[in-house]
Design a protein around this motif. Structure first.
Motif: not given
Length: 79
Positions: A25-29
């Protein structure tokens, strides 16, 4: 900085869940999910519902430096 976590997930698609899978999973700031990847590192469609459990964090990478994203996948044996 975005972050990349290894996860175990289920995809529902309005039916009985498909088998449990490992992926990323890629998460933003802000910590919101922006992409879901299968165990080969290919982005998958997340519409239709999903449930995931974080297994471990692989690391962080800069938005402009996608090479580090692929380095994190390679460190987990993908590619």
């Amino acid at each position: 900085m975005n972050s990349l976590d290894k996860i175990r997930f289920l995809l529902f698609y309005g039916e009985a869940p498909e088998g449990s899978c490992y992926g990323y999973i890629e998460r933003n700031r802000e910590g919101h999910m922006i992409a879901l990847y299968n165990s080969c590192g290919e982005e998958i469609d997340i519409f239709g519902g999903h449930k995931f459990v974080r297994v471990r964090a692989l690391g962080k990478f800069d938005d402009e430096d996608r090479d580090n994203f692929y380095s994190l996948l390679e460190s987990d044996g993908v590619g």
